[in-house]
Design an enzyme around this catalytic site. Sequence first.
Site, short mmCIF file in Angstrom:
data_model
loop_
_atom_site.label_atom_id
_atom_site.label_comp_id
_atom_site.label_asym_id
_atom_site.label_seq_id
_atom_site.Cartn_x
_atom_site.Cartn_y
_atom_site.Cartn_z
N TRP A 1 0.84 -1.20 0.00
CA TRP A 1 0.00 0.00 0.00
C TRP A 1 0.87 1.25 0.00
O TRP A 1 0.53 2.27 -0.60
CB TRP A 1 -0.90 0.00 1.24
N HIS A 2 2.05 1.16 0.66
CA HIS A 2 2.90 2.35 0.78
C HIS A 2 3.56 2.73 -0.55
O HIS A 2 3.93 3.89 -0.74
CB HIS A 2 3.98 2.12 1.83
N GLY A 3 3.73 1.79 -1.45
CA GLY A 3 4.34 2.18 -2.72
C GLY A 3 4.68 0.99 -3.59
O GLY A 3 4.79 -0.14 -3.12
#
Length: 477
Positions: free
Chosen positions: A325-327
Site C-alpha cells: 500500500w505504501h508504494g
Amino acid sequence: MLFNSLDFAIFLPIVFGLYWFVTNKNLKFQNVLIVVASYYFYGLWDWRFLGLILFSTVLDYSLGVALGKYEKPNHRKILLWISIITNLGFLGIFKYYNFFLDNFIEVFSVFGYRFSAGSLSIILPVGISFYTFQTLSYTIDVYKNKLEPTKDFVAFAAFVSFFPQLVAGPIERATHLLPQFYKKRHFNYQLASDGIRQILWGLFKKMVVADNCSPIVNEIFANYQNESGSTLVLGAVLFAFQIYGDFSGYSDIAIGTSRLFGFDLMKNFNYPYFSRDIAEFWRRWHISLSTWFRDYLYIPLGGSKGGLWMKIRNTFIIFIVSGFWHGANWTFIFWGTLNALFFLPLLLRETNRSNLDAVALGKLIPNFREFFSILLTFGLVCFAWIFFRAENLSQAFSYIESIFTWNLLSIPPKFPTKEIGFIGILLLFEWMNRTQEHGLEIERFNVWIRRSLYLCVMFLILRYANFGNNEFIYFQF
C-alpha cells in the site's frame, strides 16, 4: 496546500471565520463551505485531479443509494464489486501500473522472451490511497448493513474531501465521520483550544524534528558507502524520528484542525516508540490504516479464528499488503514481510496481546525489563526502516552490510547535537504525556508552567523550523 505553508496560515483563519460567523446558522451551508474549502485546498496542489475525487464521490454515493434500494444478495454483491474494482482500478493505474509492467517484462526476459511496452508517464495524485480507502469503507459498510446509505450528497462530499485529513489521513470510517456531518455543530472553546495545542505540537514534530533530521538522513543514505558503521546506525535512528515526526505531526495538525471545526477524528499514533514488542508497535503506529486492514481484510479472511497456519497466512497477507500500500517498490514489500517475521514469534507464543496498556503506568521511569523491551523493539523497527527508506533492495542490503564494520562502535565524525536535542525534547514531552491524546496535553500543570511550555515550543518552531515548505513524506503514498 501544505499545513506548514504561509498559504495554509492564511487559508485556515479565513475558513474558520466563515464557518463560525457566516454559515454557522445553517448546517447545509457549513457543509457546502467545507466542500468548497476542501476542493480549493486540494486544487492548489493540482486542480486536474479534482475530477478524480468528484468521480469517486459521485460513484460511491450513487452505489450507496442503489444498495439501499436492492435487497437481492446478487444485485448487492455486483454493486459492491463495482465500487471495489473502480476505486482500486484507479489506484492500480496511477500507483502500480508501471511496477507490474516492469516486473512482467523482467520475469519474461529471464526465459528469453522480450517485450516492449511503454510505461505510463503519470504522476501519483496526492492522497489517492487515503480517500480511496475512505470511500471504500462507506460502500462496504452500507453493503454489510452497518450503515444507512446517505441521501445527503453534500454531507457525503464533505466526508470524502474533508480537507484536514484528505491527503494523508487519518483514514476515517464512514460509520465514525459521516454522521458528524449530519449534526448541528456548536463552537466549543475547550475543544478548539486543545485543537490549537495539538496543531502546535504537530508543527513542532514536523518542522523542528523531522525537517531538521531530513537533510542529515538524505546525506547519509546518499553516501552510505563512505560512512562509518556508527554513522549508518545514526542515519537509521534519525530516519525513524524523521518519519515519525513527519507523519504523526501531520496527523496531529489534521486532528487539531478538525477540532477547530467541531469534528472528532480518530487517533492515528499512540506513542509507538515506547512499545515493548512489535505487536504493540503496530497497535500504536498508523492506527487508522492498521485497523482498516484488520476490519476489511484480516477479519474477512478469517482473522485469528482458524488454525495456526491460517493465522500465520493472514498475518503475512496483512503485513505484505500494508507494505505494498505504501508504494510500488519491492522495498516496501520486504519491509512489510520483515515486520511479519518480527511478529511471528509473538503469534506462535500467543503473546501478541501481552502489552495493551501504556508502559510504566503510574511510574516516572520504566523498570529494567520494560526499558530493555522498548530498546529491542525500537532496534527492530529501525532495522526495518532501512528497507522503507532505501531506494531499492540492493541499496538496503548494502547499507546494512556497511554497518557491520570495525568502526561500528566509534563516535560518528559529525554528531548532530542539535537534532538529538530536539529528539530528546520530543521523547520527554511524549513520555510525560503517554496516557494523553497528544504530547502537549498538559492540563494537569499550573497555568504559568503550561504557558511557559507553550512559549518554549513556539520559540523552538520560530527559531529552528525549516520554513521551506517541505512536503510531508506520506504525500507520496
